[in-house]
Design a protein around this motif. Sequence first.
Motif, PDB file in Angstrom:
ATOM      1  N   THR A 167       0.843  -1.077  -9.003  1.00  0.00           N
ATOM      2  CA  THR A 167       1.511  -1.041  -7.698  1.00  0.00           C
ATOM      3  C   THR A 167       3.109  -1.233  -8.329  1.00  0.00           C
ATOM      4  O   THR A 167       3.766  -0.993  -7.507  1.00  0.00           O
ATOM      5  CB  THR A 167       1.202  -2.176  -6.928  1.00  0.00           C
ATOM      6  OG1 THR A 167       1.504  -3.497  -7.521  1.00  0.00           O
ATOM      7  CG2 THR A 167      -0.303  -2.139  -6.454  1.00  0.00           C
TER       8      THR A 167
ATOM      9  N   THR B 123      -6.607  -6.475  -0.331  1.00  0.00           N
ATOM     10  CA  THR B 123      -5.642  -6.874   0.046  1.00  0.00           C
ATOM     11  C   THR B 123      -5.745  -7.843   1.032  1.00  0.00           C
ATOM     12  O   THR B 123      -6.767  -8.027   1.934  1.00  0.00           O
ATOM     13  CB  THR B 123      -4.474  -5.629   0.547  1.00  0.00           C
ATOM     14  OG1 THR B 123      -3.248  -6.262   0.801  1.00  0.00           O
ATOM     15  CG2 THR B 123      -5.169  -5.070   1.777  1.00  0.00           C
TER      16      THR B 123
ATOM     17  N   ASN C  59      -1.898   1.577   1.776  1.00  0.00           N
ATOM     18  CA  ASN C  59      -3.130   2.148   1.149  1.00  0.00           C
ATOM     19  C   ASN C  59      -3.571   3.384   1.834  1.00  0.00           C
ATOM     20  O   ASN C  59      -4.122   4.381   1.354  1.00  0.00           O
ATOM     21  CB  ASN C  59      -4.194   1.130   0.754  1.00  0.00           C
ATOM     22  CG  ASN C  59      -3.849   0.054  -0.045  1.00  0.00           C
ATOM     23  OD1 ASN C  59      -2.933   0.182  -0.900  1.00  0.00           O
ATOM     24  ND2 ASN C  59      -4.402  -1.129   0.041  1.00  0.00           N
TER      25      ASN C  59
ATOM     26  N   LEU D  69      -3.678   5.872  -6.015  1.00  0.00           N
ATOM     27  CA  LEU D  69      -4.917   6.037  -5.063  1.00  0.00           C
ATOM     28  C   LEU D  69      -4.872   7.718  -4.818  1.00  0.00           C
ATOM     29  O   LEU D  69      -6.421   8.439  -4.730  1.00  0.00           O
ATOM     30  CB  LEU D  69      -4.681   5.515  -3.575  1.00  0.00           C
ATOM     31  CG  LEU D  69      -4.775   4.128  -3.699  1.00  0.00           C
ATOM     32  CD1 LEU D  69      -4.493   3.283  -2.513  1.00  0.00           C
ATOM     33  CD2 LEU D  69      -6.235   3.376  -4.191  1.00  0.00           C
TER      34      LEU D  69
ATOM     35  N   GLY E 196       1.380   2.629  -6.138  1.00  0.00           N
ATOM     36  CA  GLY E 196       0.081   2.384  -5.649  1.00  0.00           C
ATOM     37  C   GLY E 196      -0.569   3.575  -4.910  1.00  0.00           C
ATOM     38  O   GLY E 196      -1.856   3.938  -4.988  1.00  0.00           O
ATOM     39  N   GLN E 197       0.226   4.141  -3.926  1.00  0.00           N
ATOM     40  CA  GLN E 197      -0.104   5.116  -3.148  1.00  0.00           C
ATOM     41  C   GLN E 197      -0.289   6.545  -4.196  1.00  0.00           C
ATOM     42  O   GLN E 197      -1.279   7.299  -4.003  1.00  0.00           O
ATOM     43  CB  GLN E 197       0.862   5.602  -2.172  1.00  0.00           C
ATOM     44  CG  GLN E 197       0.940   4.470  -0.906  1.00  0.00           C
ATOM     45  CD  GLN E 197       2.035   5.001  -0.085  1.00  0.00           C
ATOM     46  OE1 GLN E 197       3.208   5.382  -0.495  1.00  0.00           O
ATOM     47  NE2 GLN E 197       2.062   4.651   1.227  1.00  0.00           N
TER      48      GLN E 197
ATOM     49  N   ILE F 241     -10.317   5.838   2.520  1.00  0.00           N
ATOM     50  CA  ILE F 241     -10.126   4.544   1.652  1.00  0.00           C
ATOM     51  C   ILE F 241     -10.635   3.410   2.537  1.00  0.00           C
ATOM     52  O   ILE F 241     -10.204   3.329   3.711  1.00  0.00           O
ATOM     53  CB  ILE F 241      -8.468   4.552   1.592  1.00  0.00           C
ATOM     54  CG1 ILE F 241      -7.954   5.578   0.686  1.00  0.00           C
ATOM     55  CG2 ILE F 241      -8.271   3.002   1.036  1.00  0.00           C
ATOM     56  CD1 ILE F 241      -6.482   5.558   0.249  1.00  0.00           C
TER      57      ILE F 241
ATOM     58  N   ARG G  97     -11.873  -0.920   1.874  1.00  0.00           N
ATOM     59  CA  ARG G  97     -10.903  -2.156   1.546  1.00  0.00           C
ATOM     60  C   ARG G  97     -11.913  -3.165   1.072  1.00  0.00           C
ATOM     61  O   ARG G  97     -12.970  -3.386   1.981  1.00  0.00           O
ATOM     62  CB  ARG G  97     -10.302  -2.687   2.843  1.00  0.00           C
ATOM     63  CG  ARG G  97      -9.354  -3.979   2.411  1.00  0.00           C
ATOM     64  CD  ARG G  97      -8.394  -4.141   3.685  1.00  0.00           C
ATOM     65  NE  ARG G  97      -9.133  -4.091   4.894  1.00  0.00           N
ATOM     66  CZ  ARG G  97      -9.332  -4.966   5.574  1.00  0.00           C
ATOM     67  NH1 ARG G  97      -8.948  -6.202   5.399  1.00  0.00           N
ATOM     68  NH2 ARG G  97     -10.025  -4.650   6.813  1.00  0.00           N
TER      69      ARG G  97
ATOM     70  N   LEU H 292      -6.388   0.013  -8.100  1.00  0.00           N
ATOM     71  CA  LEU H 292      -4.859  -0.396  -8.399  1.00  0.00           C
ATOM     72  C   LEU H 292      -4.851  -1.148  -9.715  1.00  0.00           C
ATOM     73  O   LEU H 292      -3.899  -1.686  -9.790  1.00  0.00           O
ATOM     74  CB  LEU H 292      -4.138  -0.752  -7.247  1.00  0.00           C
ATOM     75  CG  LEU H 292      -4.207   0.073  -5.932  1.00  0.00           C
ATOM     76  CD1 LEU H 292      -3.465  -0.794  -4.584  1.00  0.00           C
ATOM     77  CD2 LEU H 292      -3.481   1.193  -6.104  1.00  0.00           C
TER      78      LEU H 292
ATOM     79  N   PRO I 299      -9.527  -0.657  -2.282  1.00  0.00           N
ATOM     80  CA  PRO I 299      -8.434  -1.534  -2.838  1.00  0.00           C
ATOM     81  C   PRO I 299      -8.417  -2.935  -2.271  1.00  0.00           C
ATOM     82  O   PRO I 299      -8.870  -3.162  -0.828  1.00  0.00           O
ATOM     83  CB  PRO I 299      -7.261  -0.892  -2.537  1.00  0.00           C
ATOM     84  CG  PRO I 299      -7.526  -0.279  -1.307  1.00  0.00           C
ATOM     85  CD  PRO I 299      -8.833   0.464  -1.591  1.00  0.00           C
TER      86      PRO I 299
END
Length: 333
Positions: A217, A285, A294, A269, A265-266, A15, A17, A211, A283
């Motif tokens: 979320t 953030t 995340n 993902l 959200g998890q 993951i 960002r 998301l 994602p």
Amino acid sequence: RVSNAREVGLVSSRIGRTPSGSGTSWIASTVPDMTDNSGETLATDSGETSADVAAGNDPFEVEERHAVGSTFHLVDLSGSSFHEVRLREAKINDAEDGIAIDGRPEYVRTACEASLRRLRTDVIDLYYCHRLDPDVPIEETVGAMAELVTAGKVRAIGLSEVGPDQIRRAHAIHPISALQSEYSLWERRVEDGITSTCRELGITLVPYSPLGRSALTGSLKSGTTFAPNDFRATNPRFSAGNLAVNLEPVQRLQSLAADKGCSPGQLALAWLLAQPLDVVPIPGTKRISFVRQNIAATDVAISADEVALLAEIFAPGRIAGERYAPVHARTIR
């Protein structure tokens, strides 16, 4: 097959960002609880090795901020080494009449040199064509990007928001390592030919807005309104009528997540990570707590039956409204 990114030595965290200020205008009203550099250090300490920055989203400032103290190149502020970070430069500019896209070879070269200078580095790991220029054949744009690879200024190249035909045309000029497109339970149109093309050609899919711009979320409620500078304020899927309908399947996502002991959200993902191709969601953030959440999604166990159930709950066509307002919709293929 081994992905093209791995063949050129690019190995990302599962993951990544989109850093604050880099294309996350929808989160503009969020109050950050971390400083810029502390956030980058936290992310790398937690195992995240992929960050996405672009000139087209918040011109130049994001790149300069991520170069300070070499935070995004070799070491974090504490001096601890960590994996290299994939960097993205977009060939897209803001214009007075909306969005102007420039895919000319000369701009590809100029933009790359400018990014190398701002990032204070000699090479960009992953260089994207953020949006296709309708007036420039994709072969010309990708050909110029390929020359940057030959010159040692770029390690790998990627595309964004293109269809199967454009992917194949580009891949015939130079191997495409990554395709960045919107993909989530909330938006699944890439499953119509794009994911299979990526799988066939060894291209890593990099889903942005995984998301659903926070919809997945569980933080939004029916009747939620957005500030004028929030991207969602003019997005059809977040209009008063559509949002109420679109949050109905999210309630089932929340229930399933609660049963599994994770956040909605998890689980969203984890569903993406379970897809049958190389996938690295990014994602967006600003908050340390959300970065941790995340990354922890990689530890969420999800069965084939649960993947299928979520796919059914969020079946294509279930989410009401176009995913972009007209001014943005014209930039995607």
